[in-house]
Design an enzyme around this catalytic site. Structure first.
Site, PDB file in Angstrom:
ATOM      1  N   LYS A   5       0.824  -1.205   0.000  1.00 41.11           N
ATOM      2  CA  LYS A   5       0.000   0.000   0.000  1.00 41.11           C
ATOM      3  C   LYS A   5       0.864   1.262   0.000  1.00 41.11           C
ATOM      4  O   LYS A   5       2.068   1.228   0.225  1.00 41.11           O
ATOM      5  CB  LYS A   5      -0.952  -0.007   1.193  1.00 41.11           C
ATOM      6  CG  LYS A   5      -2.113  -0.983   1.020  1.00 41.11           C
ATOM      7  CD  LYS A   5      -3.144  -0.837   2.107  1.00 41.11           C
ATOM      8  CE  LYS A   5      -4.375  -1.698   1.810  1.00 41.11           C
ATOM      9  NZ  LYS A   5      -5.389  -1.593   2.875  1.00 41.11           N
TER      10      LYS A   5
ATOM     11  N   ARG B 275      -3.558  -9.805   5.358  1.00 42.57           N
ATOM     12  CA  ARG B 275      -4.116  -9.881   4.002  1.00 42.57           C
ATOM     13  C   ARG B 275      -3.037  -9.415   3.032  1.00 42.57           C
ATOM     14  O   ARG B 275      -2.606  -8.256   3.078  1.00 42.57           O
ATOM     15  CB  ARG B 275      -5.367  -9.000   3.900  1.00 42.57           C
ATOM     16  CG  ARG B 275      -6.075  -9.071   2.545  1.00 42.57           C
ATOM     17  CD  ARG B 275      -7.332  -8.208   2.542  1.00 42.57           C
ATOM     18  NE  ARG B 275      -8.047  -8.296   1.275  1.00 42.57           N
ATOM     19  CZ  ARG B 275      -7.809  -7.513   0.225  1.00 42.57           C
ATOM     20  NH1 ARG B 275      -6.876  -6.567   0.296  1.00 42.57           N
ATOM     21  NH2 ARG B 275      -8.497  -7.661  -0.895  1.00 42.57           N
TER      22      ARG B 275
END
Length: 293
Positions: A236, A270
């Site tokens: 991210k 995740r």
């Protein structure tokens, strides 16, 4: 005074009870592998191009040690294109059916904020609902989760994927806001009969990289809620932007923040890169089952 898990009647969960009587053990950190069915995911390397690619990636992730496969047909990256329910179902449902048929023992989660998509995905073989909106984008989602009787991943989000970057200003303490948000949502979930819940702080969702790193450092403070925490940090912007990189070059940084998440109490990672996440857990988690010498 904030309510705790005892006030909301959610136990300090160590398992998720899934359809068919199967139980996912969360007494040690587990890995959720991301299977993107969208053409515009922020990490190009995760985009699945064809059915045989889907099953190949699923097999590789399961073989590497993924406990859950997370399938999504709606891109939630900042500014992502909004698509119809029909298009989301077209992308998602055949994939859920194919993975369930090929890997009948796998735990499958479905990444959607739409109740009708979640219901059809569970009918097609999904075990878990992973809702980025916490029920805020579809009023039928929480009642549907209760009716389906499946575990529910509750994420913190402000706004929508299209405008969430405009909602990063927090008047007070960001962690306190998340605790209050989760407390109130857990009351709603209990009222609808949802009993197995995982909390997701929503790293990068209506949060700047600096805010996401603060959340990561203070992750133990969410333990007051007594529920397992999912950390979705993989590649991210909080990883690649401070380093001046791109998502493609952010694997090393992802390993670093995943290690921090596990040390701070996360029970689910995740990720796009399952093998590396498994190795991270093996090295840093005090609760991971010991390997043979």
């Amino acid at each position: 005074m904030l309510q705790t898990s005892q006030d909301t009647c959610f136990p300090a969960a160590q398992t998720l009870r899934c359809p068919g009587g199967r139980v996912l053990d969360l007494s040690w950190p587990r890995v959720m592998g991301i299977l993107n069915l969208t053409p515009d995911s922020f990490f190009a390397g995760s985009r699945i191009q064809a059915p045989d690619d889907l099953l190949r990636r699923a097999e590789v992730m399961l073989h590497a040690g993924a406990a859950v496969l997370d399938l999504g047909g709606y891109s939630s990256r900042p500014g992502a294109e909004h698509i119809s329910e029909d298009e989301e179902k077209r992308r998602l449902l055949p994939a859920v059916e194919a993975v369930r048929q090929a890997f009948p023992e796998a735990f499958l989660s479905v990444d959607t904020f739409r109740a009708s998509v979640a219901a059809e995905a569970v009918a097609a073989g999904a075990d878990i609902i992973n809702d980025i909106s916490g029920g805020s984008l579809d009023p039928d989602m929480l009642p549907t989760a209760g009716r389906l009787g499946v575990p529910y991943i509750l994420m913190h989000l402000r706004g929508t994927p299209q405008n969430m970057t405009q909602h990063t200003h927090y008047e007070g303490d960001i962690v306190l806001e998340l605790v209050r948000y989760f407390r109130d949502k857990l009351v709603e979930l209990r009222q609808h009969g949802v009993t197995d819940v995982v909390l997701d702080p929503g790293f990068g969702f209506a949060k700047t990289p600096a805010q996401s790193h603060e959340l990561l450092r203070r992750l133990p403070e969410l333990a007051v809620l007594g529920l397992p925490i999912l950390a979705g940090l993989s590649r991210k912007s909080m990883v690649y932007k401070p380093l001046g990189l791109t998502p493609d070059a952010a694997l090393t940084g992802t390993v670093a923040v995943n290690a921090q998440a596990v040390l701070n109490g996360a029970r689910v990672l995740r990720v796009h890169d399952v093998a590396e996440a498994i190795q991270t857990i093996q090295l840093v988690s005090p609760t991971f089952p010991p390997t043979s010498p």
